[in-house]
Design a protein around this motif. Structure first.
Motif, PDB file in Angstrom:
ATOM      1  N   GLU A  25      -9.086   0.396   0.653  1.00  0.00           N
ATOM      2  CA  GLU A  25      -8.172   1.449   1.091  1.00  0.00           C
ATOM      3  C   GLU A  25      -7.314   1.999  -0.041  1.00  0.00           C
ATOM      4  O   GLU A  25      -7.033   3.197  -0.079  1.00  0.00           O
ATOM      5  CB  GLU A  25      -7.272   0.917   2.209  1.00  0.00           C
ATOM      6  N   ILE A  26      -6.897   1.138  -0.961  1.00  0.00           N
ATOM      7  CA  ILE A  26      -5.991   1.629  -2.007  1.00  0.00           C
ATOM      8  C   ILE A  26      -6.735   2.219  -3.200  1.00  0.00           C
ATOM      9  O   ILE A  26      -6.129   2.922  -4.020  1.00  0.00           O
ATOM     10  CB  ILE A  26      -5.021   0.527  -2.488  1.00  0.00           C
ATOM     11  N   THR A  54      -7.121   8.406  -6.150  1.00  0.00           N
ATOM     12  CA  THR A  54      -5.838   7.708  -6.106  1.00  0.00           C
ATOM     13  C   THR A  54      -5.725   6.694  -7.241  1.00  0.00           C
ATOM     14  O   THR A  54      -5.094   6.958  -8.265  1.00  0.00           O
ATOM     15  CB  THR A  54      -5.655   7.025  -4.741  1.00  0.00           C
ATOM     16  N   TRP A 108      -8.558  -4.078   2.296  1.00  0.00           N
ATOM     17  CA  TRP A 108      -7.309  -3.501   1.787  1.00  0.00           C
ATOM     18  C   TRP A 108      -7.528  -2.887   0.407  1.00  0.00           C
ATOM     19  O   TRP A 108      -7.028  -1.790   0.122  1.00  0.00           O
ATOM     20  CB  TRP A 108      -6.224  -4.577   1.732  1.00  0.00           C
ATOM     21  N   LEU A 120       2.643   1.619  -3.429  1.00  0.00           N
ATOM     22  CA  LEU A 120       1.771   2.165  -4.466  1.00  0.00           C
ATOM     23  C   LEU A 120       1.637   3.675  -4.353  1.00  0.00           C
ATOM     24  O   LEU A 120       1.655   4.392  -5.364  1.00  0.00           O
ATOM     25  CB  LEU A 120       0.389   1.516  -4.380  1.00  0.00           C
ATOM     26  N   THR A 121       1.482   4.149  -3.141  1.00  0.00           N
ATOM     27  CA  THR A 121       1.379   5.599  -2.938  1.00  0.00           C
ATOM     28  C   THR A 121       2.637   6.298  -3.443  1.00  0.00           C
ATOM     29  O   THR A 121       2.558   7.316  -4.149  1.00  0.00           O
ATOM     30  CB  THR A 121       1.153   5.914  -1.454  1.00  0.00           C
ATOM     31  N   ALA A 127       0.843  -1.201   0.000  1.00  0.00           N
ATOM     32  CA  ALA A 127       0.000   0.000   0.000  1.00  0.00           C
ATOM     33  C   ALA A 127       0.877   1.250   0.000  1.00  0.00           C
ATOM     34  O   ALA A 127       0.618   2.205  -0.750  1.00  0.00           O
ATOM     35  CB  ALA A 127      -0.932  -0.013   1.206  1.00  0.00           C
ATOM     36  N   ARG A 128       1.919   1.249   0.830  1.00  0.00           N
ATOM     37  CA  ARG A 128       2.829   2.398   0.865  1.00  0.00           C
ATOM     38  C   ARG A 128       3.616   2.510  -0.432  1.00  0.00           C
ATOM     39  O   ARG A 128       3.866   3.612  -0.941  1.00  0.00           O
ATOM     40  CB  ARG A 128       3.777   2.283   2.060  1.00  0.00           C
TER      41      ARG A 128
END
Length: 307
Positions: free
Chosen positions: A227-228, A233, A224, A176-177, A173-174
């Motif tokens: 969230e992404i 985003t 999850w 991807l950001t 997740a981090r």
């Protein structure tokens, strides 16, 4: 128009024998992300990728994993997590090793996966676009949901595979950001594709009621994805094109009547930055007409972008 595909080939040597090269020629994609290539570089079949440039992280697990990206032109840059990416021009036996970026910049949860051939990222030369290919761990069940192993499923492992997948999800997740923001800072859109091994909603799995306690459809895995994904985003491109449909599914078991009955899972995705997602004009799954015509237990997911 930019035609982009993702395909878990479940072994490129087996898939070539089932018609992969013919599919590649007929679909005429500009970019193809592959997962589970499962082949050492010296053993890649001759001519299997036609006139495409190959970027490939084979990983170091014999006969497992391996992600690749095929492009019309040689990418401007190629990045992997592990021992670098192998880059080859069409018809060229020479293989160039591109070293990966600083591992210190990688989320700590992902460092245990750097040699497994699970993620590859390229910057296209002819479009302001960064493309990534992902093979996410399948995982397993948490300890409290595991049976005694007598039902033919994986033997109980105390939840080890489940915990490993959850660690991957936290770090990814981090990642991807960071990847999305890095692309934006360079004036690029970002597209991550591949086998995420998670069905997101009830529309993404045929027998959702019977799989509420199955790996790949656990509440925490689906959360999850919640969230992404967001309108600001990353956007699930195929779901945007088919908002109210069941499927289109991309994976069916080889066993039983799953394929014939279309009892599948949608676990192969295009996740794009919002601007790119809005440019998708059509997309879906290249489902084989018959069981015998299947190239893999997955089917390619192809999207056309007016980009």
């Amino acid at each position: 128009m930019l035609r982009v595909a993702t395909f878990n080939v479940n072994g490129i040597r087996a898939t070539q024998k089932r018609g992969f090269t013919d599919w590649l020629d007929e679909r005429d994609c500009d970019v193809v992300a592959l997962q589970e290539v499962r082949c050492p570089v010296p053993m890649l079949p001759d001519g299997v990728f036609g006139q495409y440039h190959l970027s490939y992280d084979a990983g170091q697990l014999a006969g497992r994993n391996g992600v690749a990206i095929l492009t019309r032109e040689q990418p401007l840059d190629v990045r992997s997590w592990g021992a670098g990416a192998l880059v080859r021009a069409p018809g060229d036996a020479h293989v160039e090793l591109r070293e990966e970026g600083e591992l210190d910049a990688l989320a700590r949860e992902l460092k245990a996966f750097t040699t497994e051939g699970r993620y590859l990222e390229v910057d296209l030369a002819d479009k302001p676009l960064t493309v990534a290919s992902l093979y996410l761990p399948k995982g397993g069940l948490p300890a409290e949901l595991q049976a005694d192993g007598k039902n033919g499923r994986d033997k109980p492992d105390g939840g080890a595979k489940y915990q490993r997948k959850m660690r991957f999800l936290k770090g990814f997740a981090r990642h991807l950001t960071k990847a999305r923001r890095t692309a934006a800072a360079q004036g690029r859109e970002f597209l991550v594709m591949g086998d995420f091994n998670i069905a997101h909603t009830e529309h993404d799995i045929k027998n959702w009621k019977g799989n509420l306690k199955s790996e790949g459809f656990l509440p925490e895995e689906r959360a999850w994805l919640d969230e992404i994904l967001s309108p600001r985003t990353l956007v699930d491109v195929v779901r945007r094109l088919h908002p109210d449909e069941d499927g289109p599914y991309s994976w069916w078991s080889w066993m039983g009547q799953a394929f014939v009955k279309d009892s599948g899972w949608r676990i192969d995705y295009h996740f794009a930055t919002p601007k790119l997602a809005k440019l998708a004009t059509s997309g879906g799954t290249d489902r084989a007409e018959t069981y015998e015509a299947r190239m893999s237990d997955h089917a390619p997911v192809v999207v056309d972008y007016d980009f």
